[in-house]
Scaffold this motif. Structure first.
Motif, PDB file in Angstrom:
ATOM      1  N   TYR A   1      -5.568  18.833  56.415  1.00 16.51           N
ATOM      2  CA  TYR A   1      -5.931  17.400  55.758  1.00 16.51           C
ATOM      3  C   TYR A   1      -5.262  16.306  56.366  1.00 16.51           C
ATOM      4  O   TYR A   1      -5.777  15.190  56.615  1.00 16.51           O
ATOM      5  CB  TYR A   1      -6.066  17.325  54.204  1.00 16.51           C
ATOM      6  CG  TYR A   1      -6.441  16.266  53.690  1.00 16.51           C
ATOM      7  CD1 TYR A   1      -7.968  15.676  53.819  1.00 16.51           C
ATOM      8  CD2 TYR A   1      -5.658  15.567  52.599  1.00 16.51           C
ATOM      9  CE1 TYR A   1      -8.131  14.404  53.246  1.00 16.51           C
ATOM     10  CE2 TYR A   1      -6.147  14.203  52.127  1.00 16.51           C
ATOM     11  CZ  TYR A   1      -7.359  13.801  52.300  1.00 16.51           C
ATOM     12  OH  TYR A   1      -7.507  12.527  51.807  1.00 16.51           O
ATOM     13  N   GLU A   2      -3.982  16.329  56.093  1.00 15.08           N
ATOM     14  CA  GLU A   2      -3.046  15.415  56.713  1.00 15.08           C
ATOM     15  C   GLU A   2      -3.479  15.152  58.089  1.00 15.08           C
ATOM     16  O   GLU A   2      -3.225  13.851  58.593  1.00 15.08           O
ATOM     17  CB  GLU A   2      -1.756  15.679  56.375  1.00 15.08           C
ATOM     18  CG  GLU A   2      -1.121  15.415  54.938  1.00 15.08           C
ATOM     19  CD  GLU A   2       0.232  16.130  54.650  1.00 15.08           C
ATOM     20  OE1 GLU A   2       0.828  16.613  55.471  1.00 15.08           O
ATOM     21  OE2 GLU A   2       0.116  16.577  53.217  1.00 15.08           O
ATOM     22  N   ASN A   3      -3.521  16.133  58.890  1.00  7.78           N
ATOM     23  CA  ASN A   3      -3.922  15.817  60.392  1.00  7.78           C
ATOM     24  C   ASN A   3      -5.505  15.511  60.683  1.00  7.78           C
ATOM     25  O   ASN A   3      -5.617  15.122  61.887  1.00  7.78           O
ATOM     26  CB  ASN A   3      -3.424  17.326  60.907  1.00  7.78           C
ATOM     27  CG  ASN A   3      -2.192  17.722  60.992  1.00  7.78           C
ATOM     28  OD1 ASN A   3      -1.343  16.848  60.771  1.00  7.78           O
ATOM     29  ND2 ASN A   3      -2.046  18.887  61.303  1.00  7.78           N
ATOM     30  N   GLY A   4      -5.893  15.252  59.656  1.00  8.60           N
ATOM     31  CA  GLY A   4      -7.235  14.721  59.855  1.00  8.60           C
ATOM     32  C   GLY A   4      -8.314  15.778  60.345  1.00  8.60           C
ATOM     33  O   GLY A   4      -9.465  15.399  61.046  1.00  8.60           O
TER      34      GLY A   4
ATOM     35  N   ASN B   1     -11.939  16.906  56.004  1.00  6.46           N
ATOM     36  CA  ASN B   1     -11.744  15.940  55.054  1.00  6.46           C
ATOM     37  C   ASN B   1     -11.612  16.299  53.752  1.00  6.46           C
ATOM     38  O   ASN B   1     -11.667  17.538  53.486  1.00  6.46           O
ATOM     39  CB  ASN B   1     -12.954  14.821  55.139  1.00  6.46           C
ATOM     40  CG  ASN B   1     -14.596  15.796  54.732  1.00  6.46           C
ATOM     41  OD1 ASN B   1     -14.327  16.575  53.951  1.00  6.46           O
ATOM     42  ND2 ASN B   1     -15.440  15.327  55.493  1.00  6.46           N
ATOM     43  N   GLU B   2     -11.851  15.406  52.754  1.00  5.89           N
ATOM     44  CA  GLU B   2     -11.201  15.940  51.453  1.00  5.89           C
ATOM     45  C   GLU B   2     -12.264  16.845  50.652  1.00  5.89           C
ATOM     46  O   GLU B   2     -11.887  17.798  50.232  1.00  5.89           O
ATOM     47  CB  GLU B   2     -11.187  14.637  50.490  1.00  5.89           C
ATOM     48  CG  GLU B   2     -10.370  14.945  49.157  1.00  5.89           C
ATOM     49  CD  GLU B   2     -10.098  13.582  48.334  1.00  5.89           C
ATOM     50  OE1 GLU B   2     -10.416  12.706  48.707  1.00  5.89           O
ATOM     51  OE2 GLU B   2      -9.740  13.895  46.993  1.00  5.89           O
TER      52      GLU B   2
ATOM     53  N   GLN C   1     -11.908  20.015  52.426  1.00  6.70           N
ATOM     54  CA  GLN C   1     -10.776  20.801  52.112  1.00  6.70           C
ATOM     55  C   GLN C   1     -10.957  21.507  50.556  1.00  6.70           C
ATOM     56  O   GLN C   1     -10.751  22.688  50.179  1.00  6.70           O
ATOM     57  CB  GLN C   1      -9.654  19.759  51.550  1.00  6.70           C
ATOM     58  CG  GLN C   1      -8.242  20.329  51.333  1.00  6.70           C
ATOM     59  CD  GLN C   1      -7.191  19.343  50.932  1.00  6.70           C
ATOM     60  OE1 GLN C   1      -7.513  18.232  50.457  1.00  6.70           O
ATOM     61  NE2 GLN C   1      -6.020  19.499  51.133  1.00  6.70           N
TER      62      GLN C   1
END
Lengths: 154, 154
Positions: A106-109, A112-113, A116
């Motif tokens: 998620y942090e790396n894109g 998306n949320e 996730q």
DNA sequence: ATAATTAAAGTCAGGAAAGGTCAAAGTCAA
DNA sequence: TTGACTTTGACCTTTCCTGACTTTAATTAT
């Protein structure tokens, strides 16, 4: 004397090479007949040679007009993830390790949320509650790797 | 060789697309004659392809001047998912029924293609291969229900 | 009006055509 | 000679398609 399973593997791989879209559709009984073997041997080849560790997805349907589709997922984008697939996940993965990986994705894109959340739910202990604890992490690894192929695709 | 049922399904869907009010009226025997099949095959197509879960309602009349009306009903997301959760999944669900529901979600814009693929992978026979066949549909229901909860809250 | 006939559509069991599962038997190299 | 990999076969599940039989409604004959 090359083993029959190896020959069938090679044959299928050639078919996929020749296909434009990295996908082929076969008929199990027909293929078994071509190689003069039991139909179930085709399943053996598929599960041992065309599994998710090797980047393949299988879809099939029974009944009249049934089929087996084999997709090869091209994994070039990011071998970082390829490593995760084979090394970080492997045979078995705990929930918290899986969730950590998803947070990183998620942090790396990469996801998306909402994606996730979907994946976390699918790998949650609640979803897998019926499975005995000993087997749960193995199953979680199987599901996770299968999902990862979708994320890796393209 | 595309299956006849699929062809009839496509034909009916086109008719509905072309209709202004999302409704068409057909005559069973006439349609069967057009496709050179048994009239009961039309019923088969209707029950397997135009059922409630897929967002259709059928209304018909027997006797002289009989007819079959097919309505496509617009489905609201949360309502639909709640119905699925309560009625269609239950304790256990087969792969093909689950995939069918996901196809309908996609067609109605409730999930995008990538989400559809992620969820299908998570529910695939491949992902759950280690689980004995008898228990697989139960596990699949558990995972599916968890995932649907994510879709509900957005 | 009532009864008989005709014109629809519905139901359901069963055969045929696929693919799936799993455990047992076979093979072969270390 | 043991353990991993391969091969097979008996049995199962799913999907499609049909046909005999049933039910319902409109029409026609009496």
């Amino acid at each position: 004397m090359a083993k029959l399973s190896d020959i069938i593997e090679g044959f299928i791989k050639e078919m996929i090479e020749d296909a434009e879209d990295n996908m082929i559709e076969i008929q199990r009984n027909l293929l078994a007949h071509q190689f003069d073997c039991a139909p179930s041997q085709i399943n053996y080849v598929l599960t041992t040679r065309f599994n998710n560790d090797r980047g393949y997805i299988i879809e099939s349907r029974r009944g009249g007009g049934g089929y087996v589709k084999i997709y090869k997922i091209p994994i070039s984008k990011n071998n970082h993830i390829e490593n995760i697939l084979n090394k970080s996940i492997g045979e078995s993965i705990t929930k918290s390790k899986a969730y950590d990986l998803l947070d990183t994705f998620y942090e790396n894109g990469m996801i998306n949320e909402r994606e996730q959340n979907i994946i976390k739910r699918a790998l949650s202990d609640r979803a897998l509650a019926k499975i005995y604890y000993d087997d749960r992490n193995k199953l979680r690894a199987d599901i996770f790797k299968e999902i990862l192929l979708v994320l890796l695709n393209e």
